[in-house]
Design a protein around this motif. Structure first.
Motif, PDB file in Angstrom:
ATOM      1  N   ASN A   1     -68.889 -17.960 -21.151  1.00 31.50           N
ATOM      2  CA  ASN A   1     -68.431 -18.672 -22.332  1.00 31.50           C
ATOM      3  C   ASN A   1     -68.711 -17.801 -23.567  1.00 31.50           C
ATOM      4  O   ASN A   1     -69.610 -18.110 -24.357  1.00 31.50           O
ATOM      5  CB  ASN A   1     -69.142 -20.032 -22.437  1.00 31.50           C
ATOM      6  N   PRO A   2     -67.979 -16.701 -23.724  1.00 33.56           N
ATOM      7  CA  PRO A   2     -68.270 -15.787 -24.837  1.00 33.56           C
ATOM      8  C   PRO A   2     -67.975 -16.421 -26.191  1.00 33.56           C
ATOM      9  O   PRO A   2     -67.077 -17.243 -26.330  1.00 33.56           O
ATOM     10  CB  PRO A   2     -67.342 -14.597 -24.574  1.00 33.56           C
ATOM     11  N   HIS A   3     -68.763 -16.001 -27.181  1.00 31.46           N
ATOM     12  CA  HIS A   3     -68.575 -16.477 -28.557  1.00 31.46           C
ATOM     13  C   HIS A   3     -67.303 -15.862 -29.129  1.00 31.46           C
ATOM     14  O   HIS A   3     -67.072 -14.666 -28.993  1.00 31.46           O
ATOM     15  CB  HIS A   3     -69.773 -16.068 -29.408  1.00 31.46           C
ATOM     16  N   GLU A   4     -66.501 -16.674 -29.749  1.00 29.23           N
ATOM     17  CA  GLU A   4     -65.291 -16.193 -30.403  1.00 29.23           C
ATOM     18  C   GLU A   4     -65.487 -16.294 -31.912  1.00 29.23           C
ATOM     19  O   GLU A   4     -65.706 -17.383 -32.439  1.00 29.23           O
ATOM     20  CB  GLU A   4     -64.075 -17.029 -29.985  1.00 29.23           C
ATOM     21  N   PRO A   5     -65.461 -15.168 -32.608  1.00 32.63           N
ATOM     22  CA  PRO A   5     -65.656 -15.221 -34.060  1.00 32.63           C
ATOM     23  C   PRO A   5     -64.500 -15.922 -34.770  1.00 32.63           C
ATOM     24  O   PRO A   5     -63.372 -15.950 -34.274  1.00 32.63           O
ATOM     25  CB  PRO A   5     -65.730 -13.749 -34.469  1.00 32.63           C
TER      26      PRO A   5
ATOM     27  N   ARG B   1     -79.199 -15.293 -26.181  1.00 32.15           N
ATOM     28  CA  ARG B   1     -78.703 -14.857 -24.876  1.00 32.15           C
ATOM     29  C   ARG B   1     -77.219 -15.196 -24.781  1.00 32.15           C
ATOM     30  O   ARG B   1     -76.823 -16.344 -24.951  1.00 32.15           O
ATOM     31  CB  ARG B   1     -79.464 -15.548 -23.745  1.00 32.15           C
ATOM     32  N   LEU B   2     -76.419 -14.175 -24.523  1.00 30.26           N
ATOM     33  CA  LEU B   2     -74.985 -14.375 -24.391  1.00 30.26           C
ATOM     34  C   LEU B   2     -74.651 -14.986 -23.038  1.00 30.26           C
ATOM     35  O   LEU B   2     -75.254 -14.638 -22.031  1.00 30.26           O
ATOM     36  CB  LEU B   2     -74.250 -13.039 -24.541  1.00 30.26           C
ATOM     37  N   ASP B   3     -73.709 -15.875 -23.051  1.00 31.10           N
ATOM     38  CA  ASP B   3     -73.213 -16.481 -21.826  1.00 31.10           C
ATOM     39  C   ASP B   3     -71.902 -15.787 -21.476  1.00 31.10           C
ATOM     40  O   ASP B   3     -70.893 -15.970 -22.155  1.00 31.10           O
ATOM     41  CB  ASP B   3     -72.998 -17.984 -22.042  1.00 31.10           C
ATOM     42  N   ARG B   4     -71.916 -14.967 -20.432  1.00 31.90           N
ATOM     43  CA  ARG B   4     -70.719 -14.207 -20.059  1.00 31.90           C
ATOM     44  C   ARG B   4     -69.546 -15.112 -19.691  1.00 31.90           C
ATOM     45  O   ARG B   4     -68.397 -14.730 -19.810  1.00 31.90           O
ATOM     46  CB  ARG B   4     -71.025 -13.278 -18.898  1.00 31.90           C
TER      47      ARG B   4
END
Length: 127
Positions: free
Chosen positions: A15-19, A10-13
């Motif tokens: 705290n987005p994942h940064e590649p 589940r993505l946290d809007r």
């Protein structure tokens, strides 16, 4: 595909994942292609699949090209504001009538605006 082979995340809007692009940037084009082809869930489309693809207009891109707010665009072209918002957040895909309207807006926006205002529909639709 079996349920046990599916990873859910589940993505946290907020705290987005940064590649980590440094690892990617260090790869050659050949390594990038090999890595992409190694993913069974991300295979390139076949010619037959590509032939079936349909290009659909996106309301937000069209609206932004006019430099209008959602409210201005909805009023100008007689689209209910709630409908436009749902198209733009992709929670609803425009039906054939909506797609046709967006296509005509792109090709002849003045004609759409004249038709909407001639019918008195812009004010009612935007409410």
């Amino acid at each position: 595909m079996k349920e046990e082979n599916i990873t859910r995340y589940r993505l946290d809007r907020n705290n987005p994942h940064e590649p980590d692009w440094t690892a990617f940037d260090a790869m050659t084009d050949e390594e990038v292609e090999a890595a992409a082809l190694a993913d069974p869930d991300a295979q390139p489309m076949t010619e037959e699949q590509l032939a079936l693809m349909v290009c659909r207009p996106h309301g937000d891109i069209i609206r932004q090209s006019f430099g209008l707010t959602q409210e201005e665009f909805a009023t100008k072209f007689g689209i209910p504001l709630a409908t436009l918002k749902s198209w733009e957040d992709r929670s609803v895909v425009p039906d054939r009538v909506g797609l046709a309207l967006l296509a005509v807006i792109v090709s002849d926006p003045d004609a759409v605006e004249r038709a909407v205002h001639r019918q008195g529909g812009a004010k009612a639709a935007a409410e």
